[in-house]
Enzyme design. Structure first.
Site, PDB file in Angstrom:
ATOM      1  N   GLY A 186      17.981 -58.196 -30.514  1.00 13.97           N
ATOM      2  CA  GLY A 186      18.507 -56.890 -30.880  1.00 13.97           C
ATOM      3  C   GLY A 186      17.659 -56.225 -31.941  1.00 13.97           C
ATOM      4  O   GLY A 186      16.476 -56.535 -32.095  1.00 13.97           O
TER       5      GLY A 186
ATOM      6  N   SER B  81      16.043 -54.936 -35.513  1.00 11.61           N
ATOM      7  CA  SER B  81      15.562 -55.645 -36.697  1.00 11.61           C
ATOM      8  C   SER B  81      16.552 -55.536 -37.849  1.00 11.61           C
ATOM      9  O   SER B  81      16.689 -56.472 -38.642  1.00 11.61           O
ATOM     10  CB  SER B  81      14.201 -55.090 -37.116  1.00 11.61           C
ATOM     11  OG  SER B  81      13.225 -55.388 -36.147  1.00 11.61           O
ATOM     12  N   ASP B  82      17.245 -54.409 -37.953  1.00 12.37           N
ATOM     13  CA  ASP B  82      18.212 -54.250 -39.044  1.00 12.37           C
ATOM     14  C   ASP B  82      19.336 -55.272 -38.923  1.00 12.37           C
ATOM     15  O   ASP B  82      19.700 -55.938 -39.901  1.00 12.37           O
ATOM     16  CB  ASP B  82      18.787 -52.831 -39.044  1.00 12.37           C
ATOM     17  CG  ASP B  82      17.772 -51.794 -39.512  1.00 12.37           C
ATOM     18  OD1 ASP B  82      16.765 -52.191 -40.126  1.00 12.37           O
ATOM     19  OD2 ASP B  82      17.993 -50.600 -39.265  1.00 12.37           O
ATOM     20  N   THR B  83      19.893 -55.411 -37.717  1.00 10.26           N
ATOM     21  CA  THR B  83      20.974 -56.382 -37.524  1.00 10.26           C
ATOM     22  C   THR B  83      20.460 -57.807 -37.682  1.00 10.26           C
ATOM     23  O   THR B  83      21.111 -58.649 -38.308  1.00 10.26           O
ATOM     24  CB  THR B  83      21.609 -56.201 -36.133  1.00 10.26           C
ATOM     25  OG1 THR B  83      22.092 -54.866 -36.005  1.00 10.26           O
ATOM     26  CG2 THR B  83      22.760 -57.175 -35.934  1.00 10.26           C
ATOM     27  N   GLY B  84      19.293 -58.089 -37.121  1.00 12.50           N
ATOM     28  CA  GLY B  84      18.721 -59.425 -37.251  1.00 12.50           C
ATOM     29  C   GLY B  84      18.443 -59.797 -38.693  1.00 12.50           C
ATOM     30  O   GLY B  84      18.651 -60.944 -39.107  1.00 12.50           O
TER      31      GLY B  84
ATOM     32  N   GLU C 162      14.956 -62.457 -32.050  1.00 14.26           N
ATOM     33  CA  GLU C 162      13.930 -61.660 -31.368  1.00 14.26           C
ATOM     34  C   GLU C 162      14.320 -60.211 -31.575  1.00 14.26           C
ATOM     35  O   GLU C 162      15.372 -59.771 -31.120  1.00 14.26           O
ATOM     36  CB  GLU C 162      13.852 -62.011 -29.880  1.00 14.26           C
ATOM     37  CG  GLU C 162      12.599 -61.452 -29.207  1.00 14.26           C
ATOM     38  CD  GLU C 162      12.698 -59.990 -28.851  1.00 14.26           C
ATOM     39  OE1 GLU C 162      11.829 -59.207 -29.305  1.00 14.26           O
ATOM     40  OE2 GLU C 162      13.624 -59.605 -28.121  1.00 14.26           O
TER      41      GLU C 162
ATOM     42  N   CYS D  59      11.785 -53.306 -26.492  1.00 21.91           N
ATOM     43  CA  CYS D  59      11.299 -53.635 -27.829  1.00 21.91           C
ATOM     44  C   CYS D  59       9.783 -53.685 -27.877  1.00 21.91           C
ATOM     45  O   CYS D  59       9.182 -53.535 -28.949  1.00 21.91           O
ATOM     46  CB  CYS D  59      11.905 -54.947 -28.307  1.00 21.91           C
ATOM     47  SG  CYS D  59      11.647 -56.336 -27.189  1.00 21.91           S
TER      48      CYS D  59
END
EC number: 1.2.1.71
Length: 487
Positions: free
Chosen positions: A221, A223-226, A244, A278
């Site tokens: 998903g 980058s902010d959530t990861g 990822e 992505c």
């Protein structure tokens, strides 16, 4: 309505009702109740109970179930493709390729387990050294909306093969695809509790990510959530965290004879899936001078003819809608902010209807933006950067905290050698689109783009842990004793 799949049965959720919508028509695609924290608790407990039996099952028996899943996917390709298109806006031609990729991952995943994990033996003086791999236990899989079938299964398939049990939380924007996929798994013969589905929005995800009985979390998903997940698990080394995430990917245009081929690969890189991959190229580096002008003129010409339409339109469009009207508005807003900072629109993006996710493929020259934001604009918004020297293009291409994909279009092999040595990315392509990748190769990046490689092949690395043993079939006193020992 029975929205959740827990312990081998479809059950009703006890959380708030939510819905997904077809972004091309605004019609409701799926509606149901989300999983509450109590529902998540039941799903994790079910997976925990199922783990002992599933992990003890013969490896070949586990693989037979997974192979049946692949065969059923192929049989139901059209129905699944329609579900994907209806919920994501993706044209049917592309949705069909997603279903095919889901099925193809199975054989590669089984091969990967044998080659990268599995069991290996080496004789030694007093016995044998054995390397085995053991499953982690219960893993949570978080799926994205852009490939709601293919990408979650990039985690789920190798996790199940390795002997883990799974609690699957799909994107709240694609719950219908998740349900259709889990129905196929159920028909393939998975034992109760081995795969559990919890639908829902943010609160459901928080309840699952915070659960103390999960042994791993596999996420694809933003980058902010990861990054938030990474912070959340700080200080918990017992959790296997595979991320990822996105990228601010560069595509550098070099010296090419075939301008149309370069334009084709650029359009595929920037606008395939309406720019919602992505690995899509976000920044396109074009040389100054006559060659760059010819390339740019042809790129604008072809891009201006790209149409976007509903997923089942006839004839099929190159692009569908982006995932939601909100996502479309966010892209238009990002373009406006770039223009305020000095960017020059070449093909300006507009949202066709405020209720829908349709935007046009757009090109904006950001060469004169002094501080270009290092952001992933997840849609068909191509940023052009003009460069004078090849070294300058590489330097600016590397000016990002991300590192997912990068590409060079050039007839010059020496330029490619320099590019591949100096570019910072996990996927680096030459004379191919930036979003071209193989399931038999590592898929993932560096920096803010993630920490593992969730392709079918390399996912085996994080779905099981290595267990080393030194073994002898006969217990015997060694011929040579350590000093100070007397028998």
């Amino acid at each position: 309505m029975t929205e959740l799949f827990i312990d081998g049965a479809w059950v009703a959720g006890s959380g708030p009702v939510f819905a997904s919508r077809n972004p091309g028509t605004d019609a409701i695609a799926w509606q149901g109740a989300s999983a509450s924290a109590a529902d998540v608790e039941r799903a994790v407990a079910s997976a925990r109970r199922a783990f002992a039996g599933w992990s003890a099952l013969d490896f070949d028996a586990r693989c037979e179930i997974v192979k049946r899943f692949a065969a059923l996917l192929t049989e139901r390709k059209e129905a699944l493709a329609a579900a994907i298109g209806r919920e994501t806006g993706k044209p049917l031609w592309e949705a069909r390729t997603e279903v095919a990729a889901m099925a193809a991952k199975v054989a590669i995943s089984i091969q990967a387990y044998h080659e990268r994990t599995g069991e290996k033996r080496q004789d030694m003086a007093d016995g044998v050294a054995v390397l085995r791999h053991r499953p982690h236990g219960v893993v949570a899989v978080f799926g994205p909306y852009n490939f709601p079938g293919h990408l979650p299964n990039g985690h789920i398939v190798p996790a199940l093969i390795a002997g883990n049990t799974v609690v699957f939380k799909p994107s709240e924007l694609a719950p219908g695809v998740a349900r259709a996929t889990v129905e196929v798994w159920h028909e393939a013969g998975l034992p109760a509790g081995v795969l559990n589905l919890v639908q829902g929005e943010k609160d459901t995800g928080i309840a699952l990510a915070n659960h103390r009985q999960i042994d791993g979390l596999f996420f694809t998903g933003s980058s902010d959530t990861g990054t938030l997940l990474h912070k959340q698990f700080g200080g918990r080394p017992e959790i296997v965290l595979a991320l990822e995430m996105g990228g601010n990917n560069p595509l550098v245009i070099g010296a090419v004879e075939d301008i149309d081929a370069a334009v084709h690969h650029t359009i595929q890189s920037a606008f395939l899936s309406a720019g919602q991959r992505c690995t899509c190229a976000r920044r396109i580096f074009v040389p100054q001078g006559a060659h760059g002008e010819r390339f740019l003129a042809r790129l604008v010409d072809v891009t201006s003819k790209i149409t976007a339409d509903v997923f089942d339109a006839d004839p099929q469009p190159f692009m569908g809608a982006v995932i939601s009207a909100r996502a479309a508005a966010k892209l238009v807003d990002a373009q406006a902010r770039l223009i305020e900072q000095g960017a020059r629109p070449i093909i300006e993006m507009t949202q066709r209807d405020a209720r829908l996710g349709f935007v046009n493929a757009s090109i904006i020259d950001v060469t004169d933006v002094a501080r270009l934001p290092d952001e992933e604009h997840f849609g068909p918004l191509a940023q052009i950067v003009r460069y004078a020297r090849f070294d300058e293009a590489i330097e600016r291409a590397n000016d990002t905290a991300f590192g997912l994909s990068a590409g060079l279009l050039s007839d010059d092999a020496h330029a490619w050698e320099q590019f591949r040595r100096t570019i910072r990315a996990g996927i680096v392509n030459w004379n191919r689109p930036t979003n071209g990748a193989s399931s038999a190769a590592p898929f993932g990046g560096t920096g803010r783009s993630g920490n593992h490689r969730p392709s079918a092949y390399y996912a085996a690395d994080y779905c099981a842990y290595p267990m080393a043993s030194v073994e002898s079939t006969q217990l015997s006193l060694p011929a040579s004793l350590s000093p100070g020992l007397h028998f």
